[in-house]
Design a protein around this motif. Structure first.
Motif, PDB file in Angstrom:
ATOM      1  N   TYR A 422     -21.776 -20.113  11.123  1.00  0.00           N
ATOM      2  CA  TYR A 422     -23.198 -19.523  10.714  1.00  0.00           C
ATOM      3  C   TYR A 422     -23.762 -20.772  10.547  1.00  0.00           C
ATOM      4  CZ  TYR A 422     -26.903 -17.716   8.078  1.00  0.00           C
ATOM      5  OH  TYR A 422     -28.105 -17.439   7.508  1.00  0.00           O
ATOM      6  N   VAL A 477     -20.171 -15.709   4.024  1.00  0.00           N
ATOM      7  CA  VAL A 477     -21.377 -15.447   4.975  1.00  0.00           C
ATOM      8  C   VAL A 477     -20.869 -13.912   5.733  1.00  0.00           C
ATOM      9  CG1 VAL A 477     -20.081 -16.696   6.947  1.00  0.00           C
ATOM     10  CG2 VAL A 477     -22.589 -16.095   7.153  1.00  0.00           C
ATOM     11  N   LYS A 478     -21.532 -13.297   6.157  1.00  0.00           N
ATOM     12  CA  LYS A 478     -21.223 -12.065   6.728  1.00  0.00           C
ATOM     13  C   LYS A 478     -20.774 -12.251   8.118  1.00  0.00           C
ATOM     14  CE  LYS A 478     -24.724  -9.145   3.894  1.00  0.00           C
ATOM     15  NZ  LYS A 478     -25.807  -8.456   3.839  1.00  0.00           N
ATOM     16  N   ALA A 481     -23.562 -11.674  10.746  1.00  0.00           N
ATOM     17  CA  ALA A 481     -24.415 -13.063  10.814  1.00  0.00           C
ATOM     18  C   ALA A 481     -23.836 -13.991  11.656  1.00  0.00           C
ATOM     19  CB  ALA A 481     -24.717 -13.641   9.442  1.00  0.00           C
ATOM     20  N   ARG A 534     -31.343 -18.038   4.111  1.00  0.00           N
ATOM     21  CA  ARG A 534     -31.174 -16.450   4.376  1.00  0.00           C
ATOM     22  C   ARG A 534     -30.130 -15.807   3.531  1.00  0.00           C
ATOM     23  NH1 ARG A 534     -33.354 -13.696   8.401  1.00  0.00           N
ATOM     24  NH2 ARG A 534     -31.349 -12.427   8.620  1.00  0.00           N
ATOM     25  N   ASP A 537     -27.894 -12.885   4.331  1.00  0.00           N
ATOM     26  CA  ASP A 537     -26.827 -13.259   5.487  1.00  0.00           C
ATOM     27  C   ASP A 537     -25.405 -13.541   4.683  1.00  0.00           C
ATOM     28  OD1 ASP A 537     -28.584 -12.576   7.552  1.00  0.00           O
ATOM     29  OD2 ASP A 537     -28.859 -15.019   7.850  1.00  0.00           O
TER      30      ASP A 537
END
Length: 582
Positions: A422, A477-478, A481, A534, A537
């Motif tokens: 990411y 983090v997802k 994402a 962000r 995310d």
């Protein structure tokens, strides 16, 4: 939509929580949670992180783990003859630490190392650095929300003398990509009885090759710098080149051409250096102009652009002119692929060295290495005193050590093919609280890499501040994402010259394949994209046992109110005064 009834006496929702909520006993702006931060590596990334963490974060315990006995990273480990910066040195400086004293337009590697050491000393980073600590493993513990880091301890000679484990709430990986090298996969390479050297571990100087016959294998930036350095001393230098490569005119060259119309490296006079140091405003303007020029060539990386067409034409003319006395080299060396498909280097002095009478350019390919020399694919055997392998590094980004996250997931397995990530700085949901500086897709086709490092560090420092401010235990983090960013990378590079067929470390040393090294955009695009994190995310867990996400609001007080000497009108010192419209 779920609706709740409200308790008419308290105003609180009915039935939201199965356990009573209570206020935490601390002011909102008091970061009560001490965080242990482990920075891996003390090159540019580690030095920037050490400075910014010390400047911007409170209540943290920072340790910078460095495998060597000094700061410097790539610039400590690489010391081959001719090593220098391949962009103007004044652009290869931290934005907050300009250096008006660079000796030359393309500063030698030893000078860059001294610059790094001086910056580290200025900010007293030795209080954080643990030298001779080589990371061997990292393991995530979900229960504690910490990483366990395993290290080999070494002596001054690099010999292991012990082992050690440490824990950290947050890990920042800053292990450079240009430090992991292997011998090239050439038949018989370990049969050779003469002096065998890899450019990444070069022992000594160019003068050591005086009177000797030397083979230099490779046509990348290391070879392009080594060949002209050895040529004045060696009896013969043979450059074995597997493919073709563009030799560029100097980058951000307006200031250079003013001083050296031939484009070769220029040494600044004492008067120039004194003028730079005595007039910071003029020096800033000088640097600003060069960096603006450096950032103006991104269009060259787009297929079919006018800049790309112009670069092909200009570099072809340049190379043919400098190789005019040996035109057969130009026929082989000038590529059929676009400019910038492989990493560009200005290579001052390389083409000039190739046409010297004691230099041969051999493009037949290597069949094998013998005890005394090299046999090419046409069966010609040449004997050498020294073979220099300027054959690059492992640029796959796959770590050489296990990094084990949630569910036993190992980055070595996750990145065995393509390193998914990411924004170059986070790996995926199984690796919480783990950040990277100079990770996959964070190199640049044009522009100064250091400004991107600075922006990555700023982003990570903001993330750690958020963890402290909001009492966050884990931040990961997802996967969605990660997937979206990797899709963006794939689509972006389809319109660029990097997707053309050429062997490049941008693509793990392959002719075709995904671009794993470069940011999907310009340098200015990268630093703009990373300016504002962000937060949506990421997934978070709280360090509080309470389920309420607003536990971090604390007692309803601020530190200023609880401190008898606190400034209870601090906001008047933070006023953002708008300009009056004209």
């Amino acid at each position: 939509m779920v609706s709740f009834t409200i308790n008419s006496e308290t105003g609180a929702p009915n039935g939201v929580s199965s356990s009573p909520f209570h206020l935490e006993d601390y002011p909102i702006d008091d970061a009560t949670r001490n965080l242990k931060i482990a920075m891996i590596g003390a090159g540019f990334a580690g030095i920037i992180a050490g400075i910014r963490i010390d400047q911007k974060l409170k209540n943290v315990d920072l340790a910078i783990y460095e495998k060597n006995s000094s700061v410097g990273g790539t610039w400590l480990e690489n010391s081959y003859p001719g090593l220098c910066c391949d962009i103007p040195a004044h652009c290869y400086s931290l934005t907050f630490e300009p250096n008006p004293n660079w000796s030359s337009f393309y500063a030698p590697g030893s000078e860059i190392l001294e610059y790094l050491r001086s910056v580290s000393q200025k900010y007293k980073l030795d209080r954080f650095i643990r030298y001779r600590h080589t990371l061997t493993r990292a393991d995530w513990d979900e229960a504690t929300g910490q990483w366990t880091l395993s290290f080999n301890l070494t002596n001054e000679e690099g010999v292991k003398v012990g082992e050690k484990t440490e824990t950290a709430d947050v890990v920042i990986q800053g292990m450079g990509g240009l430090s992991r090298w292997n011998w090239p996969d050439i038949k018989g390479i370990h049969d050779y009885k003469g002096t065998k050297i890899h450019s990444a571990a070069y022992p000594g100087t160019a003068e050591d090759q005086a009177g000797k016959t030397v083979a230099v294998i490779g046509s990348g930036s290391s070879s392009i710098q080594i060949v002209p350095s050895l040529q004045p001393f060696a009896t013969r230098v043979d450059n074995y080149v597997r493919g073709s490569t563009w030799i560029a005119s100097p980058f951000a060259s307006t200031e250079l051409i003013k001083r050296r119309p031939d484009g070769l490296n220029y040494k600044f006079t004492d008067e120039e250096k004194k003028a730079f140091a005595s007039d910071p405003a003029a020096y800033k303007k000088f640097r600003h102009g060069m960096e603006s020029e450096l950032n103006g060539v991104h269009g060259c990386t787009i297929k079919g652009s006018d800049l790309q067409k112009g670069a092909v034409e200009a570099f072809t003319v340049l190379m043919k002119q400098k190789l005019a006395s040996k035109p057969e080299i130009a026929k082989t060396l000038i590529p059929g692929f676009p400019v910038a498909c492989r990493r560009l280097t200005p290579g001052p002095g390389y083409l000039e060295a190739l046409v010297e009478p004691n230099v041969d350019f051999i493009s037949n390919g290597i069949s094998r290495i013998t005890e005394t020399g090299i046999e090419d694919n046409e069966g010609v055997h040449r004997e050498y005193d020294t073979i220099v392998c300027a054959t690059g590094f492992d640029t796959s980004y796959r770590p050489r050590i296990p990094i084990i996250g949630r569910n036993g997931t190992n980055v070595q397995d996750e990145w065995s093919d393509v390193p998914t990530h990411y924004m170059s700085m986070a790996i995926g949901p199984d690796f919480p609280n783990y950040f990277i500086v100079n990770g996959p897709n964070s190199s640049l086709g044009s522009g100064s890499l250091l400004v991107l490092f600075e922006r990555e560090v700023d982003y990570i420092v903001e993330a750690i501040a958020k963890m402290q401010r909001e009492n966050i235990k884990t931040m990961s983090v997802k996967q969605a994402a990660v997937n979206d960013f990797m899709e963006y990378i794939d689509v972006y590079f389809q319109k660029t010259v990097y997707s053309e067929k050429c062997r490049s470390w941008y693509k793990k040393g392959l002719e075709t394949g995904p671009v794993v090294a470069l940011w999907p955009g310009s340098c200015l695009h990268a630093i703009t994209a990373l300016k504002n994190p962000r937060w949506e995310d990421f997934d978070y867990t709280s360090s509080s046992e309470q389920k309420n996400r607003f536990t971090f609001l604390g007692s309803g007080w601020t530190r200023a109110e609880m401190d008898p000497k606190g400034d209870r009108a601090f906001y008047l010192n933070e006023v953002d005064i708008p300009a009056t419209p004209q």
